[in-house]
Design a protein around this motif. Structure first.
Motif, PDB file in Angstrom:
ATOM      1  N   ILE A 197      -3.891   5.122   5.784  1.00  0.00           N
ATOM      2  CA  ILE A 197      -3.892   3.985   5.118  1.00  0.00           C
ATOM      3  C   ILE A 197      -3.106   3.051   6.266  1.00  0.00           C
ATOM      4  O   ILE A 197      -3.751   2.006   6.618  1.00  0.00           O
ATOM      5  CB  ILE A 197      -3.076   3.765   3.840  1.00  0.00           C
ATOM      6  N   SER A 198      -2.182   3.507   6.870  1.00  0.00           N
ATOM      7  CA  SER A 198      -1.455   2.518   7.660  1.00  0.00           C
ATOM      8  C   SER A 198      -2.567   2.226   8.854  1.00  0.00           C
ATOM      9  O   SER A 198      -2.529   1.239   9.521  1.00  0.00           O
ATOM     10  CB  SER A 198      -0.045   2.957   8.169  1.00  0.00           C
ATOM     11  N   PHE A 221       0.916  -1.160   0.102  1.00  0.00           N
ATOM     12  CA  PHE A 221      -0.043  -0.135  -0.047  1.00  0.00           C
ATOM     13  C   PHE A 221       0.800   1.231   0.073  1.00  0.00           C
ATOM     14  O   PHE A 221       0.344   2.323  -0.073  1.00  0.00           O
ATOM     15  CB  PHE A 221      -0.907  -0.030   1.030  1.00  0.00           C
ATOM     16  N   GLY A 222       2.226   1.011   0.019  1.00  0.00           N
ATOM     17  CA  GLY A 222       3.032   2.162  -0.014  1.00  0.00           C
ATOM     18  C   GLY A 222       4.066   2.109  -1.249  1.00  0.00           C
ATOM     19  O   GLY A 222       3.636   1.258  -2.078  1.00  0.00           O
ATOM     20  N   ALA A 251       3.101  -0.929   6.260  1.00  0.00           N
ATOM     21  CA  ALA A 251       2.713   0.216   4.970  1.00  0.00           C
ATOM     22  C   ALA A 251       3.467   1.454   5.637  1.00  0.00           C
ATOM     23  O   ALA A 251       3.821   2.202   4.842  1.00  0.00           O
ATOM     24  CB  ALA A 251       1.251   0.572   5.568  1.00  0.00           C
ATOM     25  N   ALA A 255       3.476   4.597   2.981  1.00  0.00           N
ATOM     26  CA  ALA A 255       2.039   4.901   2.939  1.00  0.00           C
ATOM     27  C   ALA A 255       1.619   5.943   3.707  1.00  0.00           C
ATOM     28  O   ALA A 255       2.221   6.283   4.947  1.00  0.00           O
ATOM     29  CB  ALA A 255       1.227   3.513   3.038  1.00  0.00           C
TER      30      ALA A 255
END
Lengths: 321, 321
Positions: B190-191, B56-57, B181, B186
């Motif tokens: 998100i994280s 996601f990052g 993440a 990220a």
């Protein structure tokens, strides 16, 4: 303990209070056990070195206090696990955590105290603080482990001894001295020299500790002399005599490596070690480490704290307890 | 373990190799003991979550690998100390470290593995990584401790149970998912959601683990069912029946709290729990946690990894082992 700490007495009191507050927050019996450990006292040598080193940077108590608390917590965590490993019932004249609450509590208390120390220093913007302390903890573990492995072992080397005491004692003192300067923003060449100073003082401290275990006044020491010999731990005075004395080599080894020994045999070993020069030699080695510590100081800026550190190094060898 | 990990299979192999390399560097018998622990296997769930979250990052294996290794090391360190505390002789079908090498080695190995984990993550520029992992370790310690305290105790609450499994299992999985993440850069929202996902999945995972301890096929599980009941640990299925069943409350409590119990009694307890709906209720609770995990995912960017995480959450409840 030391009068040399007068400069930082109030700040050490603050660290002591913080130490108590931090472990008091642990849940239930873990908190009780950790508080018991705290109240058992100790010289608070590691926090003192951290605070003093901070004076070589822009000293602020709030900056250096978490580090000072953390190094003492790490020291406490290793002590409580040592006591489990050794099955020790008494430390500093008080019953140990594992004696009072059992292995389960002692193991978890050590883990929790260690994790708390790491959490405290993880707040520092300098990643070297966490990294160095974690690496130091690994060395402490392997050092303590190597010492246990070397018990009752007739094959002893000076090199092995110095490696062990560097790992189990000197590195953490060095880390306290070095990082105290780091967190207060002192330049790298200064913190490095303080680390060297701490390493040398730590070595001297442990050598003298090992000598005192043989020759101290029991009333001052707070425990019986000859404890290391009883546990089969060959410290510097013993190793020296084992290597130098043809006459007593066999007898000393016999006593050291016997799993069971009488008080008379321990007394006999102590007499051998003293008469064959083991104590005198070890104190000479300790003085050599103190000289090394003084040399590291020479490079540092000439502030009053530098003289304090010099005096502490001298005291480490002169002390009776 | 999971086919869902095909996306990261090579990277998981790299983490596995790193894990072996890192513990192989420990001195002597500590290295042997830690390698034994490594070779005993495990699902490597925590490293897998760290790697997946990294996607996601800006995913880079070199960035996320130290974290993935560290979370597994922390898990291993807690297992080895658990085994000392429990006096366990077998784990994952193999003799435990403390059985093979004794308490001394097991305690030091746990300490060293833990310190190594902290050292690995201290290299990250984001201080939140060390801080979060240290805080998680404290929670794991207190959780394991609370569980031991609650053994053979007739006073059990759902709240206590959820607090314990959150502490001993879910937080570390949440930390792996969140920090994977973080170290790949990220954004915070998100994280944070990945952390929520991990926490919910971790809760579901432990609830199902506790159910499987009661109903699993012993050949698939690799150990006898009813282990928790034998040890006096009240898990969710038991607590549910204790609260709901007037008919069997007394008998189930009697078996649970007895220090010694026969195989027949454990079988009887298992029958009671199943017939009184303890298993069905617990699986419903696990499904509720899975839904919570899915909700956290919904907020995340729609990348293939998100579907994988969703599938893993479903599998956690569907699994047989």
């Amino acid at each position: 303990m030391f009068d040399f700490f007068c400069e930082i007495r109030d700040d050490l009191s603050y660290v002591e209070a913080e130490l108590k507050r931090v472990v008091g927050e642990f849940d239930g019996v873990l908190g009780e056990a950790a508080t018991h450990l705290c109240n058992a006292g100790g010289k608070r040598l590691r926090p003192a070195f951290a605070l003093l080193s901070g004076h070589f940077g822009r000293y602020e108590l709030e900056k250096v206090a978490p580090l000072a608390v953390a190094v003492e917590l790490i020291h406490m965590a290793t002590l409580v696990h040592d006591d489990v490993v050794d099955g020790a019932a008494v430390r500093r004249g008080r019953p140990t955590v594992q004696r009072l609450w059992g292995n389960r509590v002692a193991i978890r208390a050590g883990d929790t105290i260690f994790a708390k120390a790491i959490e405290l220093v993880a707040g520092y913007p300098e990643p070297v603080v966490s990294r160095k302390l974690a690496a130091t903890c690994m060395r402490v573990c392997t050092g303590e482990f190597a010492q246990a492995e070397a018990c009752f072992n007739p094959r002893q080397t000076l090199r092995g001894y110095f490696w062990r005491i560097r790992s189990k004692t000197a590195y953490l003192i060095a880390a306290a001295a070095e990082l105290g300067a780091v967190v207060c923003g002192a330049p790298r060449f200064i913190s490095r020299e303080l680390g060297r100073y701490g390493l040398a003082v730590g070595m001297a401290f442990q050598v003298v500790d090992d000598v005192l275990d043989i020759v101290a006044d029991e009333r001052v020491l707070g425990k019986a002399t000859g404890g290391d010999i009883r546990e089969g731990i060959a410290t510097l005075p013993v190793i020296y005599v084992l290597r130098r004395s043809k006459k007593y080599h066999r007898r000393l080894l016999e006593i050291l490596c016997a799993r069971e020994k009488s008080d008379a045999e321990i007394k006999e070993a102590i007499t051998i070690i003293q008469e064959e020069g083991g104590v005198a030699y070890s104190l000479e080695v300790a003085r050599r480490f103190v000289r090394r510590a003084q040399e590291a100081l020479r490079i540092l800026p000439d502030i009053p704290t530098r003289d304090k550190l010099g005096a502490i190094a001298e005291f480490v060898v002169a002390r009776q307890f």
